[in-house]
Design an enzyme around this catalytic site. Sequence first.
Site, PDB file in Angstrom:
ATOM      1  N   HIS A 101       0.885  -1.188   0.000  1.00  0.00           N
ATOM      2  CA  HIS A 101       0.000   0.000   0.000  1.00  0.00           C
ATOM      3  C   HIS A 101       0.917   1.231   0.000  1.00  0.00           C
ATOM      4  CE1 HIS A 101      -3.474   2.443   0.633  1.00  0.00           C
ATOM      5  NE2 HIS A 101      -3.775   2.136   1.879  1.00  0.00           N
TER       6      HIS A 101
ATOM      7  N   HIS B  78      -1.827  -2.269  -9.631  1.00  0.00           N
ATOM      8  CA  HIS B  78      -2.904  -1.714  -8.803  1.00  0.00           C
ATOM      9  C   HIS B  78      -4.082  -2.666  -8.804  1.00  0.00           C
ATOM     10  CE1 HIS B  78      -5.781   1.139  -7.136  1.00  0.00           C
ATOM     11  NE2 HIS B  78      -4.716   1.765  -6.681  1.00  0.00           N
TER      12      HIS B  78
ATOM     13  N   ASP C  74       2.874   5.744  -6.459  1.00  0.00           N
ATOM     14  CA  ASP C  74       4.021   5.664  -5.552  1.00  0.00           C
ATOM     15  C   ASP C  74       5.353   5.654  -6.293  1.00  0.00           C
ATOM     16  OD1 ASP C  74       2.629   5.684  -3.119  1.00  0.00           O
ATOM     17  OD2 ASP C  74       2.027   3.605  -3.440  1.00  0.00           O
TER      18      ASP C  74
HETATM   19  N1  CMC Z   1       5.519  -6.573  -9.881  1.00  0.00           N
HETATM   20  C1  CMC Z   1       5.499  -7.755 -10.506  1.00  0.00           C
HETATM   21  N2  CMC Z   1       4.372  -8.415 -10.821  1.00  0.00           N
HETATM   22  C2  CMC Z   1       3.223  -7.854 -10.466  1.00  0.00           C
HETATM   23  C3  CMC Z   1       3.152  -6.605  -9.809  1.00  0.00           C
HETATM   24  C4  CMC Z   1       4.366  -5.982  -9.513  1.00  0.00           C
HETATM   25  N3  CMC Z   1       4.376  -4.813  -8.882  1.00  0.00           N
HETATM   26  N4  CMC Z   1       1.870  -6.280  -9.586  1.00  0.00           N
HETATM   27  C5  CMC Z   1       1.137  -7.261 -10.090  1.00  0.00           C
HETATM   28  N5  CMC Z   1       1.958  -8.222 -10.611  1.00  0.00           N
HETATM   29  C6  CMC Z   1       1.559  -9.458 -11.248  1.00  0.00           C
HETATM   30  C7  CMC Z   1       1.237 -10.493 -10.174  1.00  0.00           C
HETATM   31  O1  CMC Z   1       2.384 -11.216  -9.795  1.00  0.00           O
HETATM   32  C8  CMC Z   1       0.208 -11.325 -10.872  1.00  0.00           C
HETATM   33  O2  CMC Z   1       0.873 -12.192 -11.757  1.00  0.00           O
HETATM   34  P1  CMC Z   1       0.388 -13.716 -11.930  1.00  0.00           P
HETATM   35  O3  CMC Z   1      -1.019 -13.609 -12.439  1.00  0.00           O
HETATM   36  O4  CMC Z   1       1.350 -14.279 -12.913  1.00  0.00           O
HETATM   37  O5  CMC Z   1       0.479 -14.331 -10.577  1.00  0.00           O
HETATM   38  C9  CMC Z   1      -0.546 -10.324 -11.729  1.00  0.00           C
HETATM   39  O6  CMC Z   1       0.342  -9.238 -11.953  1.00  0.00           O
HETATM   40  C10 CMC Z   1      -1.799  -9.792 -11.061  1.00  0.00           C
HETATM   41  O7  CMC Z   1      -1.419  -9.161  -9.866  1.00  0.00           O
HETATM   42  P2  CMC Z   1      -2.118  -9.353  -8.477  1.00  0.00           P
HETATM   43  O8  CMC Z   1      -1.077  -9.481  -7.409  1.00  0.00           O
HETATM   44  O9  CMC Z   1      -3.164 -10.423  -8.547  1.00  0.00           O
HETATM   45  O10 CMC Z   1      -2.857  -7.985  -8.346  1.00  0.00           O
HETATM   46  P3  CMC Z   1      -3.445  -7.428  -7.019  1.00  0.00           P
HETATM   47  O11 CMC Z   1      -4.627  -6.676  -7.408  1.00  0.00           O
HETATM   48  O12 CMC Z   1      -3.636  -8.470  -5.990  1.00  0.00           O
HETATM   49  O13 CMC Z   1      -2.244  -6.528  -6.511  1.00  0.00           O
HETATM   50  C11 CMC Z   1      -0.898  -4.814  -5.823  1.00  0.00           C
HETATM   51  C12 CMC Z   1      -2.203  -5.183  -6.522  1.00  0.00           C
HETATM   52  C13 CMC Z   1      -0.825  -3.310  -5.705  1.00  0.00           C
HETATM   53  C14 CMC Z   1      -0.877  -5.435  -4.416  1.00  0.00           C
HETATM   54  C15 CMC Z   1       0.278  -5.356  -6.651  1.00  0.00           C
HETATM   55  O14 CMC Z   1       0.236  -4.815  -7.939  1.00  0.00           O
HETATM   56  C16 CMC Z   1       1.600  -5.082  -5.978  1.00  0.00           C
HETATM   57  O15 CMC Z   1       2.018  -5.845  -5.106  1.00  0.00           O
HETATM   58  N6  CMC Z   1       2.312  -4.005  -6.395  1.00  0.00           N
HETATM   59  C17 CMC Z   1       3.558  -3.618  -5.756  1.00  0.00           C
HETATM   60  C18 CMC Z   1       3.307  -2.793  -4.503  1.00  0.00           C
HETATM   61  C19 CMC Z   1       2.769  -1.421  -4.828  1.00  0.00           C
HETATM   62  O16 CMC Z   1       3.290  -0.729  -5.662  1.00  0.00           O
HETATM   63  N7  CMC Z   1       1.743  -1.012  -4.085  1.00  0.00           N
HETATM   64  C20 CMC Z   1       1.108   0.320  -4.233  1.00  0.00           C
HETATM   65  C21 CMC Z   1      -0.297   0.172  -4.645  1.00  0.00           C
HETATM   66  S1  CMC Z   1      -1.096   1.625  -5.287  1.00  0.00           S
HETATM   67  C22 CMC Z   1      -0.902   2.999  -4.279  1.00  0.00           C
HETATM   68  C23 CMC Z   1      -0.983   2.801  -2.823  1.00  0.00           C
HETATM   69  O17 CMC Z   1      -1.797   2.052  -2.292  1.00  0.00           O
HETATM   70  O18 CMC Z   1      -0.172   3.463  -2.167  1.00  0.00           O
END
Ligand code: CMC
Length: 400
Positions: free
Chosen positions: A235, A282, A340
């Site tokens: 987050h 996201h 971010d």
């Molecule tokens: N790096 C690498 N792969 C990623 C990333 C990433 N940052 N984000 C998503 N993916 C991949 C993920 O591994 C998955 O792949 P697979 O289907 O092969 O397993 C696919 O994309 C779908 O992702 P997800 O994890 O199911 O998506 P989610 O909706 O659960 O996650 C998230 C959203 C924000 C938790 C994730 O994108 C993440 O961990 N990002 C990195 C942390 C980040 O930047 N957070 C800030 C969020 S936005 C602003 C805020 O809240 O401050």
Amino acid sequence: MTATAAPASPTLAKGLEGVIAGETAICNVGQGQLIYRGYEIHDLAAHATFEEVAFLLLEGHKPSSSELARFTQEIVAERALPSGVIDFIRTTGPMLKSGTAVPMDIVRTCVSILGNLDKESQEITHEANLRKAKRILAKVPTIIGHMQNVIDGREIVEPKTGGDPKLSHAANLMYLMSGSKPTPAYAKVVDVSLILYAEHDYNASTFTTRVIAGTLSDMHGAMAGGIAALKGPLHGGANEAAMEMLKEIMHDVGEKGIGTDAVDNWMQNAFDTKRKLMGFGHRVYKNGDHRAPILHKMGRAIAEQDTKNPGGHAALKWFELGEHVQRIMLAKKNIHPNVDFPCGLTYFTMGIPVPQYTPIFVASRVTGWAAHIMEQHANNRLIRPIAQYNGPDLMSWTGK
Ligand code: CMC
């Protein structure tokens, strides 16, 4: 029988993905636009100040000039911290140095102490909540500033007043952290970052505050919970984590490696090891975060300007590295940066210490949290989902 029957077959949604968990009139997060109480984020970033947006979120409408003057005055008057909080901040140096606490933990504890010292802490009427929200909004930058003074070993800046009454929320935050007044250009960029960070419907930290408020618990407690949720790197903690990741890439590939295959190789290794790249992806935005390009453009302009300044720290190379990483992420994974990512780059360019990036996010998001806490209290229903049990089958404690 008056109880509402449970839905016939509730479905499991891991991480509550896609679940509509409630209603809100505060914010609309969509693939095409981000709206705060009817105003689109590009419009607000271009034409409003953070104080105006804070008023919009807390009081519910665009302020008139007299309302804004009154609101600004109320905030300025509440900037100073009670001596109990300043005393606590003075003791935090060893905790921060040893790593048993990080700045987000200190902000969380300070907000709790503020609650303990607030005469209205147990009041949850709309009027009391609004007054408390303004007090917290006013004081978070002072907490961050005083803490940074302790970290840097300098005298606490403006402990009696919590700043310079002539400075905006953003400029005063920077002044309190460093003891130097920021240039108008730097203050403007921080102001816009605060606008972008202020509100985002049922994100994890805001949902946390609503869950806490939904038990009819208090504003300071709900905010402390929100801060704990925001801290995590999935987050708000991502703004710090994104910059740490870029530093790691820069260290591994060297300055000459920016724009070369070295970065591609670093990224490929990250993909192969299933490493999450911070500042990307996201839960809601799948075609890009509307906030990211706004901040990227402003941060890059600051970096370009810095390269021309004598003694400027040539921040542009960090943006060039960030842009290369973004290109690879989009080409290989079709994943866009979230707000971010440019935030990390932008704050780094301005020399803000990395561990304060997420506390600065708090300095803004308290407005959104407070608006949601008040909305929850105004039309409350306990938030209590159900779980699908996947534990052991029934056993007898006595073994019989
Ligand atoms: N790096 C690498 N792969 C990623 C990333 C990433 N940052 N984000 C998503 N993916 C991949 C993920 O591994 C998955 O792949 P697979 O289907 O092969 O397993 C696919 O994309 C779908 O992702 P997800 O994890 O199911 O998506 P989610 O909706 O659960 O996650 C998230 C959203 C924000 C938790 C994730 O994108 C993440 O961990 N990002 C990195 C942390 C980040 O930047 N957070 C800030 C969020 S936005 C602003 C805020 O809240 O401050």
